[in-house]
Design a protein around this motif. Structure first.
Motif, PDB file in Angstrom:
ATOM      1  N   PHE A  89      42.167  42.313  40.197  1.00  0.00           N
ATOM      2  CA  PHE A  89      41.090  41.778  41.040  1.00  0.00           C
ATOM      3  C   PHE A  89      41.618  40.760  42.046  1.00  0.00           C
ATOM      4  N   ARG A  90      42.742  41.099  42.652  1.00  0.00           N
ATOM      5  CA  ARG A  90      43.344  40.200  43.629  1.00  0.00           C
ATOM      6  C   ARG A  90      42.433  40.013  44.837  1.00  0.00           C
ATOM      7  N   PRO A  91      42.397  38.805  45.397  1.00  0.00           N
ATOM      8  CA  PRO A  91      41.526  38.528  46.552  1.00  0.00           C
ATOM      9  C   PRO A  91      41.748  39.478  47.718  1.00  0.00           C
ATOM     10  N   ASP A  92      42.993  39.915  47.923  1.00  0.00           N
ATOM     11  CA  ASP A  92      43.243  40.778  49.081  1.00  0.00           C
ATOM     12  C   ASP A  92      42.702  42.198  48.878  1.00  0.00           C
ATOM     13  N   SER A  93      42.221  42.506  47.675  1.00  0.00           N
ATOM     14  CA  SER A  93      41.616  43.818  47.450  1.00  0.00           C
ATOM     15  C   SER A  93      40.094  43.754  47.452  1.00  0.00           C
ATOM     16  N   MET A  94      39.539  42.576  47.729  1.00  0.00           N
ATOM     17  CA  MET A  94      38.084  42.413  47.702  1.00  0.00           C
ATOM     18  C   MET A  94      37.441  43.019  48.946  1.00  0.00           C
ATOM     19  N   LEU A  95      36.385  43.810  48.734  1.00  0.00           N
ATOM     20  CA  LEU A  95      35.674  44.465  49.824  1.00  0.00           C
ATOM     21  C   LEU A  95      34.453  43.682  50.270  1.00  0.00           C
ATOM     22  N   GLY A  96      33.828  42.959  49.342  1.00  0.00           N
ATOM     23  CA  GLY A  96      32.624  42.225  49.674  1.00  0.00           C
ATOM     24  C   GLY A  96      32.077  41.514  48.457  1.00  0.00           C
ATOM     25  N   GLU A  97      30.954  40.831  48.651  1.00  0.00           N
ATOM     26  CA  GLU A  97      30.367  40.058  47.562  1.00  0.00           C
ATOM     27  C   GLU A  97      28.860  40.038  47.701  1.00  0.00           C
ATOM     28  N   GLY A  98      28.177  40.158  46.568  1.00  0.00           N
ATOM     29  CA  GLY A  98      26.721  40.116  46.554  1.00  0.00           C
ATOM     30  C   GLY A  98      26.247  39.300  45.372  1.00  0.00           C
ATOM     31  N   GLY A  99      24.940  39.305  45.134  1.00  0.00           N
ATOM     32  CA  GLY A  99      24.379  38.528  44.033  1.00  0.00           C
ATOM     33  C   GLY A  99      24.877  39.007  42.681  1.00  0.00           C
ATOM     34  N   PHE A 100      25.153  40.311  42.567  1.00  0.00           N
ATOM     35  CA  PHE A 100      25.677  40.852  41.311  1.00  0.00           C
ATOM     36  C   PHE A 100      27.086  40.343  41.046  1.00  0.00           C
ATOM     37  N   GLY A 101      27.881  40.249  42.081  1.00  0.00           N
ATOM     38  CA  GLY A 101      29.265  39.821  41.936  1.00  0.00           C
ATOM     39  C   GLY A 101      30.111  40.334  43.085  1.00  0.00           C
ATOM     40  N   ARG A 102      31.391  40.511  42.828  1.00  0.00           N
ATOM     41  CA  ARG A 102      32.313  40.942  43.873  1.00  0.00           C
ATOM     42  C   ARG A 102      32.691  42.419  43.724  1.00  0.00           C
ATOM     43  N   VAL A 103      33.109  43.002  44.834  1.00  0.00           N
ATOM     44  CA  VAL A 103      33.518  44.407  44.856  1.00  0.00           C
ATOM     45  C   VAL A 103      34.963  44.484  45.320  1.00  0.00           C
ATOM     46  N   PHE A 104      35.777  45.230  44.566  1.00  0.00           N
ATOM     47  CA  PHE A 104      37.209  45.337  44.839  1.00  0.00           C
ATOM     48  C   PHE A 104      37.603  46.793  45.060  1.00  0.00           C
ATOM     49  N   LYS A 105      38.596  46.975  45.907  1.00  0.00           N
ATOM     50  CA  LYS A 105      39.144  48.307  46.126  1.00  0.00           C
ATOM     51  C   LYS A 105      40.238  48.565  45.111  1.00  0.00           C
ATOM     52  N   GLY A 106      40.248  49.767  44.554  1.00  0.00           N
ATOM     53  CA  GLY A 106      41.273  50.142  43.597  1.00  0.00           C
ATOM     54  C   GLY A 106      41.683  51.588  43.781  1.00  0.00           C
ATOM     55  N   TRP A 107      42.644  52.023  42.978  1.00  0.00           N
ATOM     56  CA  TRP A 107      43.148  53.394  43.074  1.00  0.00           C
ATOM     57  C   TRP A 107      43.212  54.009  41.684  1.00  0.00           C
ATOM     58  N   VAL A 108      42.740  55.270  41.581  1.00  0.00           N
ATOM     59  CA  VAL A 108      42.774  55.980  40.301  1.00  0.00           C
ATOM     60  C   VAL A 108      43.262  57.407  40.509  1.00  0.00           C
ATOM     61  N   ASP A 109      43.702  58.021  39.419  1.00  0.00           N
ATOM     62  CA  ASP A 109      44.114  59.425  39.459  1.00  0.00           C
ATOM     63  C   ASP A 109      42.893  60.295  39.738  1.00  0.00           C
ATOM     64  N   GLU A 110      43.039  61.289  40.588  1.00  0.00           N
ATOM     65  CA  GLU A 110      41.914  62.110  41.012  1.00  0.00           C
ATOM     66  C   GLU A 110      41.267  62.876  39.865  1.00  0.00           C
ATOM     67  N   LYS A 111      42.066  63.263  38.871  1.00  0.00           N
ATOM     68  CA  LYS A 111      41.537  64.075  37.774  1.00  0.00           C
ATOM     69  C   LYS A 111      41.171  63.245  36.550  1.00  0.00           C
TER      70      LYS A 111
END
Length: 419
Positions: A89-111
């Protein structure tokens, strides 16, 4: 993401919340949680579909004419997996923030959806609740409840979830172009041409039409520009189902609930009485369509007193062609068919009718918007048209960076966040 805020207990019967009563007795802990679709299991959340197994398939009767309804076959991530996915949850991966909390960009295997290195596999958006947010659990439950069941091209796809160590997380498909709000109002954003705006409106209308026409109609309750997300091809999808409710049953016209939503988009009858209709969403759609035509926010306290509320200020101008042309977004540079703008204005007026029973249904709106989309600009008229110089107020509006934090009567204000 759209703005994520808390839901509160509503005055609605159990039969209106679930399609069938659970087939077993709920534990005391589940009753305290107040949500039949989630049961604690060693500090984590386990999803089941009321009285059916989690891996059961939907019956034919559950499938509407478009899109599909599925049982919650979501991946249950561990907190450690999501830490790996987002680089802790590094700050440089954060996409935005709302009342629920923060949103982060990540990467996962497609399958497998297992964590991968940045740039490998597929990108995802991970929404992480704020531990101090009292509404986190309830909004998390609502997101799983609705996006775990409904699947449609114009609804953001929920991939999985995590409930661990009193933290609630959701994993969505990543939407490359962010929110419609950012494209309309963010300083320096490239202007959206007319045909793209209309495409976005049609896509959003398809999403709402699907929700309203499902077996148990769903009232989205928070339709606004920040909750419309765009993929790389500007395909629009609705996000943030934290306030969604199942619609009225047994012949009732509405449900009664505590007023939640965003002031400026919420229907007047809902704010005044707490009566929530399916067509309360239609009002919000009209407000967003008006924003797309004018390039102005629904509410902006920085505008002159008579212009703060866009609906109150702009609706009188929808009646007249010359007045309409003056309030059109100057960033469109007159590159739109005037006849299409006039018809779009007519849709807006109907959507914003004070009485919900006189507002059109979303399927009728969708049909009309597709007809509007077929109207082509006349090249001769285009070459003869006089470009109007944008007035200072609209120029200032387009360069207004500060997001709204306007609250009124229990409603929630808009903030610049994704998902």
């Amino acid at each position: 993401m759209g703005n994520c805020f808390g839901t509160h207990p509503v005055n609605i019967s159990h039969s209106q919340c679930t399609s069938k009563p659970p087939s077993r007795e709920q534990t005391d802990e589940e009753k305290r949680n107040g949500f039949e679709g989630i049961s604690p299991e060693k500090g984590k959340g386990k999803i089941y579909n009321n009285n059916t197994p989690a891996d059961a398939m939907a019956t034919a009767a559950d499938v509407p004419s478009s899109g599909k309804i599925v049982t919650p076959n979501l991946k249950m991530f561990t907190l450690q997996e999501l830490k790996q996915t987002t680089k802790n949850f590094r700050p440089d991966s954060m996409l935005g923030e709302g009342g629920f909390g923060r949103v982060f960009k990540g990467w996962v295997d497609e399958k497998t959806y297992g964590p991968t290195k940045a740039g490998t596999g597929i990108a995802v958006a991970v929404k992480k609740s704020n531990p101090d947010s009292p509404q986190g659990l309830e909004e998390w439950q609502a997101e799983v409840k609705f996006l775990g069941k409904f699947s449609h091209p114009n609804l953001v796809k929920l991939i999985g979830y995590c409930w661990e160590d009193k933290q609630f997380l959701l994993v969505y498909e990543y939407m490359q172009k962010g929110s419609l709000e950012n494209h309309l109002f963010r300083r320096g954003a490239e202007p959206l041409p007319w045909h793209v705006r209309l495409k976005i409106a049609i896509d959003a209308a398809k999403g709402l039409t699907f929700l309203h026409s499902s077996e148990k109609s769903v009232i989205y309750r928070d339709f606004k520009a920040s909750n419309i997300l765009l993929d790389g091809a500007y395909n629009a999808k609705l996000s943030d189902f934290g306030l969604a409710k199942f619609g009225p049953i047994n012949g009732h016209s509405h449900i009664t609930t505590r007023v939640m939503g965003t002031y400026g988009y919420a229907a007047p009858e809902y704010i005044a009485t707490g009566h929530l209709y399916v067509k309360s969403d239609v009002y919000g759609f009209g407000v967003v369509l008006l924003e797309m035509l004018t390039g102005l926010r629904a509410l902006d306290p920085n505008r002159p007193s008579g212009e703060i509320n866009l609906v109150e200020w702009a609706v009188p101008s929808l009646e007249n062609k010359k007045k309409l042309k003056k309030i059109m977004d100057p960033r469109l540079e007159n590159k739109y068919p005037m006849e299409a703008a006039i018809q779009a204005a007519e849709i807006i007026k109907k959507c914003l009718h004070s009485d919900p029973k006189y507002r059109p249904s979303m399927d009728k709106i969708l049909e009309t918007l597709e007809q509007v989309n077929a109207i082509q600009e006349n090249p001769k008229k285009k070459s003869c048209s006089i470009k109007t110089k944008p007035n200072n107020k609209q120029q200032q509006e387009h360069h207004h960076r500060s997001p709204l934090r306007f609250k009124h009567n229990g409603t929630r204000g808009a903030r610049p966040s994704h998902y």
